[in-house]
Design an enzyme around this catalytic site. Structure first.
Site, short mmCIF file in Angstrom:
data_model
loop_
_atom_site.label_atom_id
_atom_site.label_comp_id
_atom_site.label_asym_id
_atom_site.label_seq_id
_atom_site.Cartn_x
_atom_site.Cartn_y
_atom_site.Cartn_z
N ASP A 427 9.56 -35.61 6.05
CA ASP A 427 10.62 -36.36 5.71
C ASP A 427 10.34 -36.84 4.25
OD1 ASP A 427 12.59 -38.30 6.20
OD2 ASP A 427 11.53 -39.32 7.74
N ASP A 486 20.71 -38.54 10.19
CA ASP A 486 19.72 -39.70 11.21
C ASP A 486 20.76 -40.31 12.18
OD1 ASP A 486 17.55 -39.71 10.12
OD2 ASP A 486 17.47 -41.42 9.13
C1 DGJ Z 1 13.91 -41.13 8.66
C2 DGJ Z 1 14.23 -40.03 9.26
O1 DGJ Z 1 15.34 -38.99 9.29
C3 DGJ Z 1 14.22 -40.45 10.93
O2 DGJ Z 1 14.52 -39.29 11.83
C4 DGJ Z 1 12.94 -40.62 11.29
O3 DGJ Z 1 12.00 -39.78 11.04
C5 DGJ Z 1 12.39 -41.66 10.44
N1 DGJ Z 1 12.63 -41.49 8.96
C6 DGJ Z 1 10.90 -42.04 10.36
O4 DGJ Z 1 10.46 -43.12 9.41
#
Ligand code: DGJ
Length: 684
Positions: A427, A486
């Site tokens: 991430d 997301d």
């Molecule tokens: C952002 C990501 O895109 C989410 O899917 C998740 O992993 C969160 N961060 C976790 O902090």
């Protein structure tokens, strides 16, 4: 030297006779075999008239246009002196190497045309006493009839929003300064003939294979040239050369079959460049199921439910490492949290393995929380210092510092050596936000990923950046999947996946079924609609399955079984998006390379324009065959407004020649908004 590269219906003709920098005479439709004599007659006949109020020579647009040779648009090498060709060679039938120089400055331009008709170009500048490269770019001419522009904007959870406009005189310039492509990444900049669609029109497009700052542009000059440009965006003084600097590749593609034609070339090229992927496992990601609420008991129950529906990979998201109880702390402290995991992660991994799944883990290696042991021990490792502005309560770890880089590499290596981790969700939740740091930070990231892949060759990595903030062909050399967004809201996902798919093939895009009420938008989505949406990607589940009923799990299990059965088609086929009259109704599908079988989806986004919509047409079939079309209902029948379905659907199937299915189409079900129905299409 005159060079004609040709492949898969595309030609690229370069006039590299020198001494001026070479000029692209043509990039577009294949010109057929051209003898040396024909090529030279063509090059001579390409010289335009000499217009008034311009240099006393016909306009000449080189690959490296400069003010000195009459180009007053955006330069390829700002500040470069007049370059001259010193050498031209063809290392292979599909590639060209041009060497240029001016005094101490030397530039090498590499050009390749792939067997799929995808063009790649990049420059290398060798250091010279006084020349510091600004933002070097590739500039490619396109015909003036390519006068309509399409690229993308977007924000978090709503990535890849298409934006279209006519190209007027001047430059449409997209610059990104996130230290990653960002949610508003222009992604793929397209110029096409007016009104080009998914299935029609001539289109030229560029993408920069780079995960740092960049610029893409389209420019129409008063002199009559239209160009597409792409290059890394460097801050003043960012690039101090102590060795040669090679630009990222600019990937350029042309099609006379609309946007789908671009996708077909790009997808087949991307697939040809990668080792064949193992069948893409059905994923369960824990994020929207449990967030930071980690315990062996809770996650065991989730693993039980995941295994029941047929999940193959269980990914433990954020919240597993020392002190990470929420998103305000602990990034950088990459050891397992003993409060929640007293015996480490092995007990959970044993549970996951015992249920036949492999294990994946979330990491955010480029970041550091101010409230972390790492920041307390090494405040000097923070990019911009400890008082830099936070974003999601976090700061950036300066990976260009050897000690910081080594620390992260060692921690990741230790985790990957201790635990059988098949997959890392990598991430990156904030902008780098530091002038002049993007290049070195991106280069360090690439080195880090490459080193981990070298040490752990079976490891798969997903590029995630607060969703779809880092999806590009640069990082694709190091990763195996992208998190497209997301949001797991199927309505948003339909559009996000549709457009992200223009460049990236579906097997590389994570696509999860979320909870009935989408966590980010609060919108309630029907199960069938959510399942049909997630099927067309690297499918997974991001939903607390322990809260589902046995009936729901049975329906999810049927969907998983269909995904597994059709995985080769979904992940190896040609993506097609039928044109229609109504933007609220989408017909898209995947057709097998031999065109014997296909899977289509009819999707309604919002209320349509007509009570009885236009027929749905099935694009991309083999015109010489007949096909049987059958509905495939997953997750329960879609909601409709019809008093009676079209008779062919009531009959359960219809067999028709491809010409009818492709050109005339079939009457659809009258779906209410946010519904989908699938169709299998099989040659008889
Ligand atoms: C952002 C990501 O895109 C989410 O899917 C998740 O992993 C969160 N961060 C976790 O902090």
């Amino acid at each position: 030297m005159l060079i004609h590269l040709t492949a898969a219906g595309t030609s690229f003709v370069l006039d590299a006779r020198g001494p001026r920098p070479p000029a692209v005479l043509h990039w577009g439709a294949a010109l057929g075999e051209l003898s040396d004599q024909e090529l030279s007659a063509y090059a001579d006949a390409s010289v335009p008239a000499n217009p008034p109020s311009s240099l006393d020579a016909p306009p000449y647009l080189s690959l490296l246009p400069t003010l000195g040779d009459g180009w007053n648009g955006r330069p390829a090498i700002p500040g470069a002196p007049l370059l001259e060709v010193t050498d031209v060679s063809q290392p292979s039938p599909g590639s060209v190497l041009v060497r240029l120089s001016a005094g101490e400055l030397s530039v090498t331009t590499e050009i390749e045309l792939s067997a799929q008709g995808v063009l790649r170009l990049r420059h290398t500048v060798a250091p010279s006493g006084s020349f510091e490269p600004g933002s070097l770019a590739v500039v490619l001419p396109v015909p003036a009839r390519a006068s309509e522009l399409l690229d993308f904007g977007g924000i978090w959870a709503y990535e890849r929003k298409p934006q279209r406009s006519p190209l007027r005189t001047g430059a449409w310039v997209r610059e990104t300064r996130h230290g990653k492509p960002g949610h508003d990444d222009p992604y793929l900049m397209m110029l096409g003939t007016p009104g080009f669609t998914f299935r029609s029109g001539e289109v030229w497009a560029v993408h920069l294979a780079w995960s740092g700052d960049k610029q893409l542009w389209a420019e129409k000059s008063a002199l009559g040239s239209t160009v597409l440009g792409a290059g890394e965006l460097l801050a003043p003084g960012e690039m101090r050369l102590d060795g040669p600097y090679t630009t990222p590749w600019t990937v350029a593609v042309w099609s006379d079959q609309g946007i789908d034609g671009l996708s077909e070339r790009l997808h087949t090229w991307i697939r040809s460049r990668r080792a064949p992927l193992k069948p893409r496992p059905v994923v369960l990601n824990t994020w929207e199921a449990v967030y930071f609420d980690h315990s062996l008991e809770r996650l065991t129950a989730l693993a039980d439910a995941a295994a029941e529906v047929g999940v193959e990979r269980f990914v433990l998201d954020d919240g597993w490492f020392r002190g990470r109880t929420d998103d305000r702390r602990a990034l950088g402290d990459w050891t397992v949290d003993t409060a929640r995991w007293p015996d480490g992660l092995q007990p959970l991994i044993d549970v996951v393995h015992a249920r036949g799944m492999d294990f994946g883990l979330w990491l955010e290696p480029e970041m550091i929380s101010p409230d972390s042991d790492l920041a307390r021990a090494h405040p000097d490792w923070i990019l911009g210092g400890p008082s830099a502005a936070t974003w999601r309560h976090q700061l950036v770890l300066d990976l260009s510092r050897p000690a910081a880089y080594t620390y992260v590499l060692d921690r990741l290596d230790a985790l990957l050596a201790e635990y059988p981790i098949a997959y890392v969700k990598w991430d990156h939740n904030r902008d780098v936000a530091q002038d002049g740091a993007a290049h070195r930070q991106t280069s360090a990231l690439y080195r880090l990923m490459a080193e981990l892949k070298r040490r752990f060759p079976a490891l798969e990595i997903e590029s995630c950046a607060a969703g779809g903030g880092r999806i590009d062909l640069g990082i694709l050399d190091l990763v195996d999947r992208f998190w497209a967004s997301d949001t797991n809201d199927a309505l948003e996902r339909q559009q996000i996946q549709r457009w992200t798919n223009v460049l990236m093939p579906p097997e590389l895009l994570g696509s999860h079924v979320g909870a009935p009420v989408a966590h980010i938008t609060g919108r309630t989505g029907a199960l069938g609609f959510r399942l049909a949406t997630s099927l067309f990607g690297h499918a997974g589940v991001e939903w607390d399955l322990t809260t589902t009923t046995a009936d729901e799990r049975a329906l999810i299990g049927e969907w998983v079984a269909e995904y597994k059965k059709r995985r080769a088609l979904l992940h190896g086929g040609t993506v097609v998006r039928s044109d229609g009259d109504d933007p609220e109704r989408l017909v898209h599908g995947v057709v097998s390379p031999d065109r014997r079988t296909a899977l289509f989806a009819l999707v309604t986004l919002r209320a349509g324009a007509a009570a009885v919509p236009e027929r749905m047409r099935f694009a991309g079939l083999d015109p010489d065959r007949s096909y049987v079309v059958r509905p495939l209902v997953l997750g329960g029948p879609p909601r409709t407004t019809q008093d009676a379905p079209p008779p062919w659907l009531a009959d359960g199937e219809v067999t028709l020649p491809a010409s009818v299915l492709m050109r005339v189409g079939l009457p659809p079900s009258l779906l209410t908004p946010e519904q989908a129905i699938l169709f299998t299409v099989d040659a008889i």
